[in-house]
Design a protein around this motif. Structure first.
Motif, PDB file in Angstrom:
ATOM      1  N   ARG A  22       0.847  -1.213   0.000  1.00 14.06           N
ATOM      2  CA  ARG A  22       0.000   0.000   0.000  1.00 14.06           C
ATOM      3  C   ARG A  22       0.872   1.248   0.000  1.00 14.06           C
ATOM      4  NH1 ARG A  22      -5.104  -1.967   3.181  1.00 14.06           N
ATOM      5  NH2 ARG A  22      -6.592  -0.997   1.761  1.00 14.06           N
ATOM      6  N   GLU A 231      -1.849   1.026   8.609  1.00  9.22           N
ATOM      7  CA  GLU A 231      -2.780   0.432   7.647  1.00  9.22           C
ATOM      8  C   GLU A 231      -4.091   1.233   7.607  1.00  9.22           C
ATOM      9  OE1 GLU A 231      -4.749  -3.353   8.649  1.00  9.22           O
ATOM     10  OE2 GLU A 231      -3.960  -4.120   6.751  1.00  9.22           O
ATOM     11  N   GLU A 235      -5.676   3.260   4.489  1.00 11.24           N
ATOM     12  CA  GLU A 235      -7.040   2.983   4.023  1.00 11.24           C
ATOM     13  C   GLU A 235      -7.847   4.270   3.955  1.00 11.24           C
ATOM     14  OE1 GLU A 235      -7.693  -1.590   5.621  1.00 11.24           O
ATOM     15  OE2 GLU A 235      -8.512   0.084   6.772  1.00 11.24           O
TER      16      GLU A 235
END
Ligand code: PLP
Length: 366
Positions: A22, A231, A235
């Motif tokens: 990511r 994370e 997101e």
């Protein structure tokens, strides 16, 4: 107590790798991304110690306090260092970099801070990258303060070591950080007998024990809570859209600059040209005869949660920092900061126009 922070299943290698992926997408990079288990100073130092040695000739651009630190690490590694100090109210240009290469063609490493939250300037990395690439030097970039506030594109710009942290414009945790590493940078480290190995600072350890091993087993227990927070932060950025997150920072910077100018009272943008002012944070010059740290202290008395700070060290006298990043990249935070500064200035006898400042903020925000 929040047991949900405690009774967690272990963070799997697959999940860890997916968070790295990511980050790679955020940076639009095909390079390896290593998430280091510490604040951004860890990869910043690890990357310099990994590539630098007595054979290194470094061009170290100083546009704020971090550049000074990089110079110290480089010298500690035995590198020959050419410092390029740039006044804090401006940015470095690609021409200055080109000139440094002409004077010292042996330069094989360039360290640069992209945007400086501490001084409020931002440097033209794309143009500088072209010069560095043409000279074949390794390009090291501290993008901790720029990522999330303006584009950070290591592949497009030829950055070999690009360090980011989530605690500024990404609005995420400070306890983990990431670095993208080019093939050239890995090769330089592998050939460097002084590169940290079997060390917390070691990027090579991560390459050998994690990346080259297929990212299937973590070399040691990760900072689980920080990884989950990173994370969640990634997101959220994906959900809102990176472009929108950057646009908020750009607007906050423009509004702060315009609002401060309209406020009057002797307050001025610290960075002279708007094009050289960082979207992550806006620095202001306190009026002559009034100490910046004093104004900030008074402003914070009205609301301690405002994103205001005085400059560090000797800059505390003259520099006010409006840290409108992450959750503070809002019109409300900008307005409240300027209103509190207006009250502090009025308190010190300066003539300010709060209404004009509010109007300027509203106009700039649109
Ligand atoms: C904030 C920042 C860092 C990280 O340092 P902390 O003060 O520990 O958050 C590194 N480099 C730059 C340019 C920064 O602005």
């Amino acid at each position: 107590m929040t047991d949900s922070l405690l009774d967690l299943p272990p963070l799997s290698a697959a999940r860890f790798a997916s968070i790295e992926d990511r980050v790679a997408r955020l940076l639009a990079t095909e390079q390896d991304v290593v998430i280091m288990q510490g604040e951004a100073l860890l990869p910043l130092e690890g990357a310099i110690r990994g590539v630098a040695g007595p054979g290194t000739t470094a061009l170290n651009v100083i546009t704020g306090p971090y550049g000074q630190t990089f110079g110290q690490w480089l010298r500690d590694c035995g590198a020959t260092v050419h410092d390029l100090p740039v006044p804090y109210h401006t940015a470095v240009t690609a021409d200055r970099i080109e000139k440094a290469f002409t004077e010292h063609p042996e330069i094989d490493f360039v360290s640069l801070v992209h945007a400086e939250a501490a001084t409020g300037n931002t440097n033209p990395v794309a143009e500088i990258g072209e010069v560095v690439r043409a000279r074949g030097a390794l390009f090291y970039l501290d993008a901790v303060a720029s990522v999330g506030a303006e584009p950070v594109l290591p592949d497009a710009w030829g950055v070999d070591l690009c360090v980011i942290g989530a605690q500024k414009a990404m609005g995420g945790p400070a306890g983990v950080s990431a670095v993208s590493v080019s093939e050239r940078a890995w090769a330089r480290m592998a050939a460097n007998p002084r590169a940290p190995r079997r060390s917390y600072l070691s990027l090579l350890d991560w390459k050998e024990r994690w990346i080259d091993a297929g990212r299937t087993a973590l070399p040691h227990a990760p900072a689980q809570l920080e990884m989950l927070a990173l994370e969640a932060c990634l997101e959220r950025i994906e959900a809102v859209g990176l472009d929108e997150v950057m646009a908020r920072h750009r607007r906050a910077a423009a509004a702060t600059r315009a609002g401060a100018a309209a406020l009057g009272g002797g307050l001025e943008p610290y960075v002279h040209k708007a094009s050289e002012a960082a979207p992550v944070a806006t620095t202001l010059r306190a009026p002559a005869g009034i100490a910046a740290f004093d104004l900030v202290a008074r402003a914070l008395e009205t609301d301690p949660s405002l994103p205001l700070a005085a400059g560090g060290g000797p800059l505390a006298q003259e520099m006010i920092r409006v840290n409108h990043y992450g959750p503070h990249a809002t019109r409300e935070a900008v307005e409240a900061s300027l209103t509190a500064l207006a009250a502090a200035l009025a308190d010190r006898g300066a003539a300010v126009d709060g209404e004009a400042a509010r109007e300027a903020v509203a106009k700039a925000w649109r």
